[in-house]
Motif scaffolding. Structure first.
Motif, short mmCIF file in Angstrom:
data_model
loop_
_atom_site.label_atom_id
_atom_site.label_comp_id
_atom_site.label_asym_id
_atom_site.label_seq_id
_atom_site.Cartn_x
_atom_site.Cartn_y
_atom_site.Cartn_z
N ALA A 1 2.51 2.18 1.85
CA ALA A 1 1.47 1.63 0.98
C ALA A 1 2.02 1.26 -0.40
CB ALA A 1 0.33 2.63 0.84
N ILE A 2 2.87 2.13 -0.94
CA ILE A 2 3.46 1.84 -2.26
C ILE A 2 4.38 0.64 -2.18
CG2 ILE A 2 5.00 2.73 -4.05
CD1 ILE A 2 3.88 5.52 -3.51
N LEU A 3 5.17 0.57 -1.11
CA LEU A 3 6.08 -0.56 -0.92
C LEU A 3 5.31 -1.87 -0.79
CD1 LEU A 3 8.64 1.00 1.59
CD2 LEU A 3 9.15 0.24 -0.74
N LYS A 4 4.25 -1.86 0.02
CA LYS A 4 3.51 -3.09 0.32
C LYS A 4 2.56 -3.49 -0.79
CE LYS A 4 0.66 -5.25 3.91
NZ LYS A 4 -0.02 -5.06 5.21
N GLN A 5 1.77 -2.53 -1.29
CA GLN A 5 0.71 -2.86 -2.25
C GLN A 5 1.19 -2.93 -3.69
OE1 GLN A 5 -2.99 -0.64 -1.65
NE2 GLN A 5 -2.35 -0.11 0.42
N MET A 6 2.25 -2.19 -4.02
CA MET A 6 2.72 -2.16 -5.41
C MET A 6 4.09 -2.79 -5.60
SD MET A 6 1.44 1.57 -6.74
CE MET A 6 1.85 1.08 -8.42
N ASP A 7 4.79 -3.05 -4.50
CA ASP A 7 6.12 -3.63 -4.57
C ASP A 7 7.06 -2.78 -5.42
OD1 ASP A 7 8.09 -5.49 -3.94
OD2 ASP A 7 7.66 -6.72 -5.71
N ARG A 8 6.96 -1.45 -5.22
CA ARG A 8 7.82 -0.52 -5.92
C ARG A 8 8.69 0.23 -4.93
NH1 ARG A 8 9.28 -1.90 -10.69
NH2 ARG A 8 7.56 -2.26 -12.12
N GLY A 9 9.92 0.54 -5.34
CA GLY A 9 10.83 1.27 -4.48
C GLY A 9 10.38 2.71 -4.27
N VAL A 10 10.70 3.24 -3.10
CA VAL A 10 10.31 4.60 -2.76
C VAL A 10 11.50 5.31 -2.11
CG1 VAL A 10 8.75 6.07 -1.43
CG2 VAL A 10 7.92 3.91 -2.38
N THR A 11 11.68 6.58 -2.45
CA THR A 11 12.71 7.40 -1.82
C THR A 11 12.03 8.59 -1.15
OG1 THR A 11 14.37 6.81 -3.49
CG2 THR A 11 14.79 8.79 -2.20
N LEU A 12 12.40 8.85 0.11
CA LEU A 12 11.87 10.00 0.84
C LEU A 12 12.90 11.12 0.80
CD1 LEU A 12 10.25 8.24 3.93
CD2 LEU A 12 9.09 9.17 1.93
N ILE A 13 12.48 12.27 0.28
CA ILE A 13 13.38 13.42 0.15
C ILE A 13 12.94 14.51 1.12
CG2 ILE A 13 14.29 15.17 -1.45
CD1 ILE A 13 13.49 13.27 -3.75
N GLU A 14 13.89 15.00 1.89
CA GLU A 14 13.58 16.06 2.84
C GLU A 14 13.28 17.37 2.09
OE1 GLU A 14 13.15 15.81 6.05
OE2 GLU A 14 13.67 13.67 6.07
N GLY A 15 12.17 18.01 2.46
CA GLY A 15 11.80 19.25 1.80
C GLY A 15 11.27 20.29 2.78
N GLU A 16 10.97 21.45 2.25
CA GLU A 16 10.46 22.55 3.07
C GLU A 16 9.49 23.38 2.23
OE1 GLU A 16 12.40 26.62 4.57
OE2 GLU A 16 13.30 24.86 5.54
N SER A 17 8.33 23.66 2.78
CA SER A 17 7.35 24.44 2.04
C SER A 17 7.86 25.86 1.84
CB SER A 17 6.00 24.45 2.77
OG SER A 17 6.13 25.08 4.04
N GLY A 18 7.57 26.43 0.70
CA GLY A 18 8.12 27.74 0.36
C GLY A 18 7.48 28.90 1.09
N TYR A 19 6.21 28.78 1.46
CA TYR A 19 5.49 29.91 2.07
C TYR A 19 5.62 29.91 3.59
CZ TYR A 19 1.69 33.17 3.11
OH TYR A 19 0.96 34.23 3.57
N LEU A 20 5.26 28.80 4.22
CA LEU A 20 5.30 28.73 5.69
C LEU A 20 6.59 28.09 6.22
CD1 LEU A 20 1.61 27.62 6.34
CD2 LEU A 20 2.59 29.92 6.54
N HIS A 21 7.40 27.58 5.33
CA HIS A 21 8.67 26.95 5.71
C HIS A 21 8.47 25.78 6.66
CE1 HIS A 21 10.95 30.08 3.66
NE2 HIS A 21 10.14 30.97 4.24
N HIS A 22 7.41 25.01 6.42
CA HIS A 22 7.18 23.80 7.21
C HIS A 22 8.02 22.66 6.65
CE1 HIS A 22 2.94 25.30 8.58
NE2 HIS A 22 3.94 25.87 9.24
N LYS A 23 8.64 21.90 7.55
CA LYS A 23 9.41 20.74 7.11
C LYS A 23 8.47 19.66 6.61
CE LYS A 23 13.44 22.40 8.28
NZ LYS A 23 14.45 22.73 7.24
N THR A 24 8.83 19.04 5.51
CA THR A 24 7.98 18.00 4.95
C THR A 24 8.85 16.98 4.23
OG1 THR A 24 6.08 17.55 3.51
CG2 THR A 24 7.64 19.22 2.75
N GLN A 25 8.24 15.89 3.78
CA GLN A 25 8.96 14.87 3.03
C GLN A 25 8.28 14.68 1.67
OE1 GLN A 25 8.95 11.51 5.81
NE2 GLN A 25 11.17 11.72 6.00
#
Length: 283
Positions: A212-236
């Protein structure tokens, strides 16, 4: 070529604005100030030396010192201001002669601070140095590793105190306010046009937000791999930088996709790269 021309205009304009500020506001009100101009005011009172003549001689001596201690490249960046500022002082002095815009202490303090801050910002943003009393702190830092800001403030305090011998305490207090104003304005000038807003989004719908940011705002986006601190779920983590005006639109897009997303907004002082300081490349 355009950048060099703009830099030259900025250096010339900055020095002439500095001199005009001194002529219109600082001298009529008898304000005290730091730097080379402050030294010139003291010399003028004690020995009757012309302010512009003192500034010229002192700037040349500091230019030689900078050349010997800091090298030829540094000296070249101070060369223009070494001669432009005293010449501009003499020019405005002869052109305006005894013209006085105002002698109100408060107005003169405020407008002197604004004028000096803007003019210094113009010169520094052009990649040049104002020379004069800017050079001794750099030399001290080179040989004794004392922070430039510390020695610069120390010199300014000494110069302000040197004017206390012929100025009332009230003028000294106004001088301190003056230094504070032009320091704040200079900081704003150096960051003007470069501040941006950084957005970090933690969401299970990171891919949708990214598109949505790329298409509607024409702004660059970076996806960073992360992990929640409590449940340790993988997220971006979605990272994007937008202009300050684009922030409300970006927040609206993110909330429409995921109202429960975790959003962090930060102000960044400078951004360089594709889409900001460089043109975008589309593939």
């Amino acid at each position: 070529m355009k950048k060099r021309a703009f830099a030259a205009v900025s250096v010339i304009g900055g020095n002439f604005l500095y001199a005009l500020t001194v002529k219109l506001f600082l001298l009529p009100a008898g304000l005290v100030t730091g730097g080379t101009t402050g030294l010139a005011l003291t010399a003028n009172f004690l020995m009757g030396i012309s302010i512009s003549a003192f500034v010229l001689v002192f700037n040349i001596l500091m230019l030689i010192l900078g050349w010997l201690a800091l090298g030829r490249n540094f000296a070249f960046t101070t060369l223009a201001s070494t001669f432009l500022y005293p010449l501009a002082l003499e020019f405005w002095g002869r052109l305006l002669s005894d013209f006085v815009l105002t002698e109100d202490l408060f107005l003169c303090t405020v407008f002197t601070g604004i004028g000096i801050g803007i003019s210094l910002g113009m010169v520094i943003r052009a990649g040049a140095s104002t020379g004069g009393m800017d050079i001794p702190p750099l030399v001290i830092n080179r040989f004794f590793h004392l922070p430039v800001s510390v020695s610069m403030y120390a010199f300014d305090v000494c110069i302000l105190l040197s004017q206390a011998i012929f100025q009332p305490p009230e003028k000294l207090l106004y001088g301190i306010v003056l230094v504070m104003i032009y320091t704040l304005v200079l900081d704003k000038m150096l960051l003007m046009g470069t501040t941006r807003t950084e957005i970090k989004v933690v969401s299970q719908k990171s891919e949708e937000i990214c598109k949505a940011i790329l298409k509607q705002m024409d702004r660059g986006v970076t996806l960073i791999e992360g992990e929640s601190g409590y449940l340790h779920h993988k997220t971006q983590v979605v990272l994007s930088v937008v202009s300050n005006r684009e922030l409300p639109r970006a927040e609206k897009i993110i909330r429409e996709i995921d109202p429960e997303s975790f959003l962090v907004v930060s102000r960044v002082s400078e951004v360089k790269g594709r889409g900001f300081s460089l043109k975008k490349h589309y593939r």
